[in-house]
Design a protein around this motif. Structure first.
Motif, short mmCIF file in Angstrom:
data_model
loop_
_atom_site.label_atom_id
_atom_site.label_comp_id
_atom_site.label_asym_id
_atom_site.label_seq_id
_atom_site.Cartn_x
_atom_site.Cartn_y
_atom_site.Cartn_z
N SER B 235 0.74 -1.29 0.12
CA SER B 235 0.01 0.00 0.09
C SER B 235 0.97 1.20 0.01
CB SER B 235 -1.02 -0.08 1.33
OG SER B 235 0.06 -0.11 2.48
N GLU B 236 2.12 1.31 0.32
CA GLU B 236 3.03 2.42 0.35
C GLU B 236 3.16 3.07 -0.94
OE1 GLU B 236 4.03 0.46 3.92
OE2 GLU B 236 5.40 0.05 2.42
N LYS B 237 3.24 1.91 -2.07
CA LYS B 237 3.58 2.36 -3.44
C LYS B 237 2.45 2.70 -4.18
CE LYS B 237 7.36 -0.99 -3.24
NZ LYS B 237 7.04 -2.40 -3.19
N LEU B 238 1.09 2.60 -3.47
CA LEU B 238 -0.01 3.00 -4.33
C LEU B 238 -0.75 4.24 -3.85
CD1 LEU B 238 -1.75 -0.62 -4.90
CD2 LEU B 238 -0.09 0.71 -6.42
N GLU B 239 -1.34 4.76 -4.67
CA GLU B 239 -2.23 5.90 -4.19
C GLU B 239 -3.64 5.63 -5.02
OE1 GLU B 239 0.03 9.60 -4.43
OE2 GLU B 239 -2.26 10.50 -4.20
N PHE B 240 -4.79 5.54 -4.37
CA PHE B 240 -5.84 5.29 -5.00
C PHE B 240 -7.11 6.31 -4.70
CE2 PHE B 240 -7.32 0.95 -6.68
CZ PHE B 240 -6.15 0.57 -6.87
N GLY B 241 -7.56 6.70 -5.62
CA GLY B 241 -8.86 7.88 -5.42
C GLY B 241 -9.97 7.34 -6.07
N VAL B 242 -11.27 7.57 -5.32
CA VAL B 242 -12.44 6.98 -5.95
C VAL B 242 -13.15 8.30 -5.91
CG1 VAL B 242 -14.32 5.57 -5.51
CG2 VAL B 242 -12.18 4.93 -4.93
N LEU B 243 -14.13 8.51 -6.78
CA LEU B 243 -15.08 9.57 -7.15
C LEU B 243 -16.42 9.09 -7.31
CD1 LEU B 243 -14.85 12.79 -8.36
CD2 LEU B 243 -16.20 11.69 -9.97
N THR B 244 -17.23 9.25 -6.25
CA THR B 244 -18.78 8.74 -6.31
C THR B 244 -19.75 9.81 -5.96
OG1 THR B 244 -18.24 8.30 -4.10
CG2 THR B 244 -18.01 6.63 -5.64
N ARG B 245 -20.95 9.66 -6.29
CA ARG B 245 -21.92 10.40 -5.65
C ARG B 245 -22.68 9.94 -4.36
NH1 ARG B 245 -23.69 15.14 -7.62
NH2 ARG B 245 -25.71 14.72 -7.52
N GLN B 246 -22.76 10.68 -3.34
CA GLN B 246 -23.32 10.40 -2.12
C GLN B 246 -24.24 11.43 -1.79
OE1 GLN B 246 -20.24 9.43 0.34
NE2 GLN B 246 -19.53 7.80 -0.95
N ASN B 247 -25.50 11.07 -1.49
CA ASN B 247 -26.35 12.09 -1.16
C ASN B 247 -26.64 13.24 -1.97
OD1 ASN B 247 -26.93 10.57 1.28
ND2 ASN B 247 -25.41 11.68 2.39
N ASN B 248 -26.62 13.11 -3.12
CA ASN B 248 -26.67 14.08 -4.17
C ASN B 248 -25.54 15.05 -4.15
OD1 ASN B 248 -28.73 14.43 -6.02
ND2 ASN B 248 -30.10 15.15 -4.33
N LYS B 249 -24.40 14.86 -3.66
CA LYS B 249 -23.04 15.57 -3.89
C LYS B 249 -22.19 14.62 -4.39
CE LYS B 249 -23.00 18.99 -0.19
NZ LYS B 249 -23.81 18.74 0.88
N THR B 250 -21.09 15.23 -5.19
CA THR B 250 -20.02 14.35 -5.56
C THR B 250 -18.83 14.57 -4.66
OG1 THR B 250 -20.48 15.54 -7.86
CG2 THR B 250 -18.34 13.94 -7.68
N VAL B 251 -18.33 13.18 -4.39
CA VAL B 251 -17.42 13.03 -3.33
C VAL B 251 -16.10 12.31 -3.91
CG1 VAL B 251 -16.67 11.90 -1.17
CG2 VAL B 251 -19.03 12.61 -1.65
N PHE B 252 -14.94 13.05 -3.65
CA PHE B 252 -13.53 12.51 -4.11
C PHE B 252 -12.70 12.10 -2.90
CE2 PHE B 252 -10.23 11.06 -6.87
CZ PHE B 252 -9.12 11.59 -6.09
N ARG B 253 -12.46 10.82 -2.85
CA ARG B 253 -11.81 10.10 -1.55
C ARG B 253 -10.71 9.34 -1.98
NH1 ARG B 253 -12.12 6.47 2.50
NH2 ARG B 253 -13.29 5.12 0.82
N SER B 254 -9.43 9.58 -1.01
CA SER B 254 -8.41 8.90 -1.23
C SER B 254 -8.50 7.55 -0.35
CB SER B 254 -7.16 9.41 -0.88
OG SER B 254 -6.72 10.39 -2.00
N LEU B 255 -8.21 6.36 -0.65
CA LEU B 255 -8.38 5.24 0.06
C LEU B 255 -7.34 5.41 1.01
CD1 LEU B 255 -9.24 2.40 -2.25
CD2 LEU B 255 -10.67 3.71 -0.97
N THR B 256 -7.57 4.77 2.42
CA THR B 256 -6.56 4.72 3.72
C THR B 256 -5.59 3.55 3.20
OG1 THR B 256 -8.08 3.25 4.83
CG2 THR B 256 -8.23 5.81 5.06
N LYS B 257 -4.65 3.70 4.00
CA LYS B 257 -3.63 2.47 4.11
C LYS B 257 -4.22 1.26 4.35
CE LYS B 257 0.88 1.32 6.05
NZ LYS B 257 0.40 -0.21 5.94
N LYS B 258 -5.27 1.11 5.28
CA LYS B 258 -5.88 0.14 5.90
C LYS B 258 -6.75 -0.58 4.51
CE LYS B 258 -8.77 -1.59 9.59
NZ LYS B 258 -9.85 -1.19 9.86
N GLU B 259 -7.71 0.40 3.88
CA GLU B 259 -8.09 -0.01 2.94
C GLU B 259 -7.58 -0.73 1.63
OE1 GLU B 259 -10.17 3.87 2.59
OE2 GLU B 259 -12.27 2.90 2.86
N LEU B 260 -6.30 0.01 1.49
CA LEU B 260 -5.41 -0.50 0.22
C LEU B 260 -5.13 -1.68 0.67
CD1 LEU B 260 -3.46 2.68 -0.81
CD2 LEU B 260 -4.89 0.97 -2.22
#
Lengths: 217, 275
Positions: B235-260
């Motif tokens: 997970s140290e070598k990666l960066e993951f970002g996810v763009l989704t729609r939640q509650n009528n809003k667009t959200v861009f989130r980076s995954l945490t180390k744990k999630e990775l």
């Protein structure tokens, strides 16, 4: 007896202050927006009788302006061309909200250098339904159910307050408009000969001329 | 080779080829035309633009995958030293507005300029029109800037490619890629940076139209693992970002180390199961 705004304008010596003698009325209906503006246009001793002060920005938006004649024509055409340019560039028409805020932004941008002496009503129908926006020459913006510009607002706003309802049909809108014009006919100093009325729906813009002497309520 | 060149030198290739006594991929004539960005070569190419793309192909890989549920952006971090303080700042993913984000491949310093420009563009639009800038318009603005540097000014092009992930009211989720030439395209899945042709062919094989976001994330891990230099994926070598729609809003989130870590584990497990 001028109101405070006019006396401030005269004091600062603005070139030709918005004279407020013109009337612009906007009413939001169920699936349409109705805007009526008087067809007289005067300055000093000269009068025009058949001025069209409502510019069609595109098929589903209209921009009505009252105020200094030159600024009105130049500004409305400038907005209309920019709305058109946006649609051509992006293959997608501006929403009413986008157009209204863009217009206000242009007014605000010019305010501290070469202001446009115009008061505006922008009406449009898009996927969010009908909307009416009220803007004044100082670049304020409000989204309203009904709005009036000019001294006649002192008379008409009361009528609209009393008789306006959400979800009026076009015929009911015209009836409401006639009530307003009747009020002016009775009590307003300025005698208006006719009003040009434009109603914008999803299908497009319809134009009617309402002669004040034919208005009987 | 002209000493007044302000652009990328063909030095590396020239040295290699000279020492091996073989012809370089660029003909000898190219050398005379590659120092100025603003002129074509006799073969009708813009060498500086091509050299810029060559620079990007040495940079860390970045992948984007579009699904109905959202967009996954995955990138390989080039960690040059253990002594580097990683911190919270990212080197690969950046938010351009609440509804658009991008992944970068190329020269980080160049990328920073363009990202700042893009952010200004989104806020300028919002200031004027009071609604979020449509994603394609933003991509066009950045690309128009990049194109300017290939035609006038005598300055070298930006050595950056972007993957833009965004949502707008009219077109929903969108994924775009832009390169130093100022060209852009809309994609369902694409890759930039190191080994991007490999990554692209794997994506072509394994991308499915109705993938879930989870599937897309796992596909991204799979592609990156095949394309990254290091044999072990962490997970140290990666960066993951996810763009989704939640509650009528667009959200861009980076995954945490744990999630990775969990994502990598679940992907490798599935792969071994498949075997």
């Amino acid at each position: 007896q001028m109101c405070i705004r006019d006396s401030i304008n005269a004091e600062y010596g603005t070139k030709d202050f918005v004279n407020n003698m013109e009337t612009a009325i906007g009413i939001k209906l169920k699936d349409a927006v109705l805007i009526a503006v008087n067809t007289d246009c005067f300055r000093s001793i000269v009068k025009l009788n058949d001025a069209d002060k409502i510019k069609e920005l595109d098929r589903t938006k209209i921009l009505a302006a009252v105020g200094e004649h030159g600024d009105r024509e130049a500004f409305c055409e400038y907005i209309q061309k920019n709305v058109s340019l946006y649609a051509i560039r992006n293959n997608l028409a501006l929403s009413t909200q986008g157009a209204a805020n863009f217009t206000r932004h242009e007014l605000a941008h010019a305010l501290r250098s070469g202001p446009y002496n115009v008061n505006l009503l922008l009406g449009g129908v898009d996927e969010d339904g009908p909307s009416l926006y009220f803007m004044d020459y100082l670049a304020s913006l409000n989204k309203l159910n009904f709005a009036v510009h000019g001294y006649s607002s002192n008379f008409i706003l009361s009528t609209l307050d009393k008789y306006y309802k959400e979800g009026l049909s076009v015929e009911e809108g015209f009836h409401l408009l006639r009530l307003c014009i009747n009020e002016l006919k009775k009590r307003f100093l300025v005698r208006n000969v006719a009003f040009l009325v434009k109603v914008v729906t999803v299908a497009g813009v319809s134009v009617t001329t309402l002669n004040v002497e034919d208005v009987q309520v | 080779v002209s000493t007044q060149s302000t652009g990328y030198k063909v030095g590396f290739w020239a040295t290699c080829c000279n020492s091996l006594h073989i012809l370089s991929p660029f003909t000898v004539m190219a050398r005379r035309y590659d120092s100025r960005t603003t002129i074509f070569s006799p073969e009708g190419r813009l060498h500086q633009v091509e050299y810029a793309m060559e620079a990007i192909s040495h940079a860390g890989a970045a992948i984007g995958i579009l699904t109905n549920e959202g967009i996954v952006l995955a990138a390989e971090k080039m960690i040059t030293s253990k002594l580097l303080e990683q911190g919270t700042s990212s080197e690969k993913m950046y938010k351009l507005d609440n509804h658009v984000a991008c992944a970068v491949a190329g020269i980080t310093a160049d990328a920073n300029i363009l990202i700042n420009y893009a952010r200004l563009a989104t806020q300028r639009f919002l200031f004027s029109y009071q609604f979020p800038m449509p994603v394609e318009q933003l991509v066009q603005q950045v690309c128009d800037l990049k194109q300017g540097y290939t035609q006038y000014g005598g300055q070298r092009p930006f050595g950056v490619s972007f993957l833009y992930a965004g949502w707008d009211k009219h077109d929903g989720f969108q994924l775009y890629q832009s390169d130093p030439s100022g060209n852009y395209g809309g994609w369902k899945a694409t890759a930039i940076g190191k080994n991007n042709s490999n990554a692209q062919s794997i994506l072509k094989q394994d991308f499915k139209e109705d993938m879930t976001l989870k599937d897309a994330q796992q596909l991204a891990v799979k592609v990156l693992s095949k394309v990254m230099e290091s044999t072990t994926l962490s997970s140290e070598k990666l960066e993951f970002g996810v763009l989704t729609r939640q509650n009528n809003k667009t959200v861009f989130r980076s995954l945490t180390k744990k999630e990775l870590d969990e994502l990598i584990k679940s992907t490798t497990i599935e792969n071994t199961d498949a075997k």
